[in-house]
Design a protein around this motif. Structure first.
Motif, PDB file in Angstrom:
ATOM      1  N   PRO A 177     -46.554  88.463 -41.875  1.00 62.49           N
ATOM      2  CA  PRO A 177     -46.524  88.912 -40.671  1.00 62.49           C
ATOM      3  C   PRO A 177     -45.671  90.278 -40.958  1.00 62.49           C
ATOM      4  N   HIS A 178     -46.054  91.409 -39.875  1.00 63.26           N
ATOM      5  CA  HIS A 178     -45.471  92.607 -40.124  1.00 63.26           C
ATOM      6  C   HIS A 178     -43.846  92.625 -40.271  1.00 63.26           C
ATOM      7  N   ASN A 179     -43.412  91.546 -39.524  1.00 57.20           N
ATOM      8  CA  ASN A 179     -41.768  91.584 -39.430  1.00 57.20           C
ATOM      9  C   ASN A 179     -41.203  91.402 -40.722  1.00 57.20           C
ATOM     10  N   VAL A 180     -41.950  91.419 -41.661  1.00 58.59           N
ATOM     11  CA  VAL A 180     -41.534  91.340 -43.101  1.00 58.59           C
ATOM     12  C   VAL A 180     -40.542  92.279 -43.413  1.00 58.59           C
ATOM     13  N   ILE A 181     -41.010  93.477 -42.846  1.00 52.05           N
ATOM     14  CA  ILE A 181     -40.135  94.682 -43.192  1.00 52.05           C
ATOM     15  C   ILE A 181     -39.249  95.162 -41.888  1.00 52.05           C
ATOM     16  N   ARG A 182     -38.844  94.315 -41.122  1.00 49.81           N
ATOM     17  CA  ARG A 182     -38.226  94.491 -40.076  1.00 49.81           C
ATOM     18  C   ARG A 182     -36.700  94.807 -40.417  1.00 49.81           C
ATOM     19  N   HIS A 183     -36.063  95.656 -39.932  1.00 45.81           N
ATOM     20  CA  HIS A 183     -34.659  95.829 -40.308  1.00 45.81           C
ATOM     21  C   HIS A 183     -33.595  95.421 -39.057  1.00 45.81           C
ATOM     22  N   VAL A 226     -37.323  97.913 -28.526  1.00 49.00           N
ATOM     23  CA  VAL A 226     -38.482  98.484 -29.069  1.00 49.00           C
ATOM     24  C   VAL A 226     -39.649  97.925 -29.405  1.00 49.00           C
ATOM     25  N   PHE A 227     -39.574  96.640 -29.961  1.00 48.20           N
ATOM     26  CA  PHE A 227     -40.723  95.812 -30.340  1.00 48.20           C
ATOM     27  C   PHE A 227     -41.270  95.074 -29.258  1.00 48.20           C
ATOM     28  N   LYS A 228     -40.405  94.922 -28.250  1.00 44.67           N
ATOM     29  CA  LYS A 228     -41.210  94.211 -26.844  1.00 44.67           C
ATOM     30  C   LYS A 228     -41.870  95.159 -26.193  1.00 44.67           C
ATOM     31  N   LEU A 272     -43.490  97.848 -27.818  1.00 43.69           N
ATOM     32  CA  LEU A 272     -44.622  98.033 -28.593  1.00 43.69           C
ATOM     33  C   LEU A 272     -45.538  97.044 -28.423  1.00 43.69           C
ATOM     34  N   TRP A 273     -45.333  95.652 -28.216  1.00 42.23           N
ATOM     35  CA  TRP A 273     -46.576  94.548 -27.950  1.00 42.23           C
ATOM     36  C   TRP A 273     -46.864  94.598 -26.434  1.00 42.23           C
ATOM     37  N   GLU A 274     -45.969  94.889 -25.698  1.00 37.45           N
ATOM     38  CA  GLU A 274     -46.626  95.158 -24.196  1.00 37.45           C
ATOM     39  C   GLU A 274     -47.601  96.298 -24.042  1.00 37.45           C
ATOM     40  N   LYS A 327     -36.750 101.855 -37.940  1.00 33.50           N
ATOM     41  CA  LYS A 327     -36.115 101.716 -39.320  1.00 33.50           C
ATOM     42  C   LYS A 327     -36.414 100.466 -40.117  1.00 33.50           C
ATOM     43  N   ASN A 328     -36.936 100.694 -41.213  1.00 31.12           N
ATOM     44  CA  ASN A 328     -37.861  99.697 -41.989  1.00 31.12           C
ATOM     45  C   ASN A 328     -37.078  99.060 -43.111  1.00 31.12           C
ATOM     46  N   LEU A 329     -37.052  97.801 -43.597  1.00 28.72           N
ATOM     47  CA  LEU A 329     -36.379  97.293 -44.731  1.00 28.72           C
ATOM     48  C   LEU A 329     -37.216  96.998 -45.905  1.00 28.72           C
ATOM     49  N   ARG A 351     -49.630 104.453 -38.549  1.00 34.66           N
ATOM     50  CA  ARG A 351     -49.294 105.648 -39.676  1.00 34.66           C
ATOM     51  C   ARG A 351     -48.176 106.237 -39.474  1.00 34.66           C
ATOM     52  N   ARG A 352     -47.620 106.128 -40.641  1.00 32.95           N
ATOM     53  CA  ARG A 352     -45.952 106.605 -40.445  1.00 32.95           C
ATOM     54  C   ARG A 352     -45.734 107.803 -41.408  1.00 32.95           C
ATOM     55  N   LYS A 353     -44.763 108.679 -40.914  1.00 31.39           N
ATOM     56  CA  LYS A 353     -44.411 109.927 -41.563  1.00 31.39           C
ATOM     57  C   LYS A 353     -42.911 109.918 -41.424  1.00 31.39           C
TER      58      LYS A 353
HETATM   59  C1  LIG Z   1     -50.043  97.879 -36.816  1.00 31.85           C
HETATM   60  C2  LIG Z   1     -48.609  97.282 -36.609  1.00 31.85           C
HETATM   61  C3  LIG Z   1     -47.597  97.910 -37.530  1.00 31.85           C
HETATM   62  C4  LIG Z   1     -46.130  97.683 -37.377  1.00 31.85           C
HETATM   63  N1  LIG Z   1     -45.314  98.081 -38.145  1.00 31.85           N
HETATM   64  C5  LIG Z   1     -43.880  97.772 -38.492  1.00 31.85           C
HETATM   65  C6  LIG Z   1     -43.162  98.320 -39.204  1.00 31.85           C
HETATM   66  O1  LIG Z   1     -43.317  99.047 -39.680  1.00 31.85           O
HETATM   67  N2  LIG Z   1     -41.789  97.819 -39.058  1.00 31.85           N
HETATM   68  C7  LIG Z   1     -41.593  96.639 -38.325  1.00 31.85           C
HETATM   69  O2  LIG Z   1     -40.252  96.209 -38.215  1.00 31.85           O
HETATM   70  N3  LIG Z   1     -42.483  96.025 -37.201  1.00 31.85           N
HETATM   71  C8  LIG Z   1     -43.525  96.516 -37.206  1.00 31.85           C
HETATM   72  N4  LIG Z   1     -44.502  96.074 -36.464  1.00 31.85           N
HETATM   73  C9  LIG Z   1     -44.171  95.183 -35.390  1.00 31.85           C
HETATM   74  C10 LIG Z   1     -43.874  93.612 -35.916  1.00 31.85           C
HETATM   75  O3  LIG Z   1     -45.028  93.023 -35.732  1.00 31.85           O
HETATM   76  C11 LIG Z   1     -42.818  92.850 -35.164  1.00 31.85           C
HETATM   77  O4  LIG Z   1     -43.134  92.684 -33.906  1.00 31.85           O
HETATM   78  C12 LIG Z   1     -41.520  93.318 -35.510  1.00 31.85           C
HETATM   79  O5  LIG Z   1     -41.139  93.562 -36.907  1.00 31.85           O
HETATM   80  C13 LIG Z   1     -40.374  92.689 -34.865  1.00 31.85           C
HETATM   81  O6  LIG Z   1     -40.367  91.276 -35.404  1.00 31.85           O
HETATM   82  P1  LIG Z   1     -40.080  90.040 -34.736  1.00 31.85           P
HETATM   83  O7  LIG Z   1     -41.031  90.182 -33.359  1.00 31.85           O
HETATM   84  O8  LIG Z   1     -40.078  88.962 -35.296  1.00 31.85           O
HETATM   85  O9  LIG Z   1     -38.604  90.245 -33.910  1.00 31.85           O
HETATM   86  C14 LIG Z   1     -45.748  96.322 -36.430  1.00 31.85           C
HETATM   87  C15 LIG Z   1     -46.835  95.872 -35.802  1.00 31.85           C
HETATM   88  C16 LIG Z   1     -48.125  96.274 -35.625  1.00 31.85           C
HETATM   89  C17 LIG Z   1     -49.160  95.546 -34.762  1.00 31.85           C
END
Ligand SMILES: Cc1cc2nc3c(=O)[nH]c(=O)nc-3n(C[C@H](O)[C@H](O)[C@H](O)COP(=O)(O)O)c2cc1C
Length: 198
Positions: A54-60, A67-69, A71-73, A86-88, A117-119
């Protein structure tokens, strides 16, 4: 599959090359399907560790949940989004990115994958966003996500901007001046973010 354990964060920043893009692609659930070499280099993971996670592996932990709420909405509405994140990294260090999230639709109009895509953001952008996120996070911890979300809505209402517009407004022009709403419309027509991520 074993879900990777996130490391304890350490307060050391990883410098990014402003010319390079960190890219990843996920399935509709946010499982990483692809990440480019620069993603691996900066995050410190190898492909076999990262792909399928899952992408949250780099969640800080300094990132507010709201912010993620949002994003997913937004992705759920099949709309793209810009966010400062901010990433971990694997070794606990952090790196700030400005991210362009893009939805890819299949033939039936359903989301088939998401691209990010991140800069490297300008230093001033990081200063402003980290201050805002610090406030939101402390409200989240004390009062919960809903209250923090209301604070963020109020913060943006005062500026008359959406989250994306605020992020664009604090990305600095060549003259190192913040963008105002008029500049923002101009840069939108000219595609400020398109140029940044081309
Ligand atoms: C394409 C894509 C890229 C993402 N990139 C990141 C990222 O760089 N860092 C991050 O923390 N979450 C990223 N996310 C969001 C994670 O999926 C996740 O929602 C977030 O890390 C919060 O984790 P949690 O829902 O377990 O709290 C990305 C999601 C998508 C769909």
């Amino acid at each position: 599959m074993k879900i990777l354990k996130r490391p304890a964060p350490i307060n050391v920043e990883i410098p990014l090359d402003p010319k390079k893009t960190i890219m990843s692609k996920t399935d509709p659930k946010g499982i990483i399907e692809y990440a480019n070499d620069y993603f691996m280099e900066i995050s410190g993971y190898e492909e076999h560790e990262l792909i399928g996670q899952p992408h949250n592996v780099i969640r800080h932990p300094d990132m507010p949940k709201v912010v993620f709420k949002w994003l997913w909405e937004r992705l759920g509405e099949k709309k793209n989004m810009h966010a400062v994140v901010k990433n971990l990294a694997k070794d606990g260090r952090f790196y700030w990115v400005i991210t362009d999230f893009e939805v890819k639709l299949d033939d039936t109009g359903e989301a088939s994958s998401y691209f990010a895509r991140r800069k490297a953001p300008p230093k001033k952008t990081i200063d402003l966003v980290s201050e805002l996120y610090r406030k939101i996070l402390s409200i989240e911890e004390a009062r919960g996500v809903e209250v923090a979300e209301k604070y963020l809505i109020g913060f943006l209402e005062e500026k008359g901007m959406t989250y994306d517009e605020y992020i664009e407004s604090i990305c600095f022009t060549e003259e190192k001046k913040p963008l105002d709403m008029k500049d923002l419309q101009y840069h939108k027509r000219k595609g400020l973010f398109v140029r940044m991520f081309k």
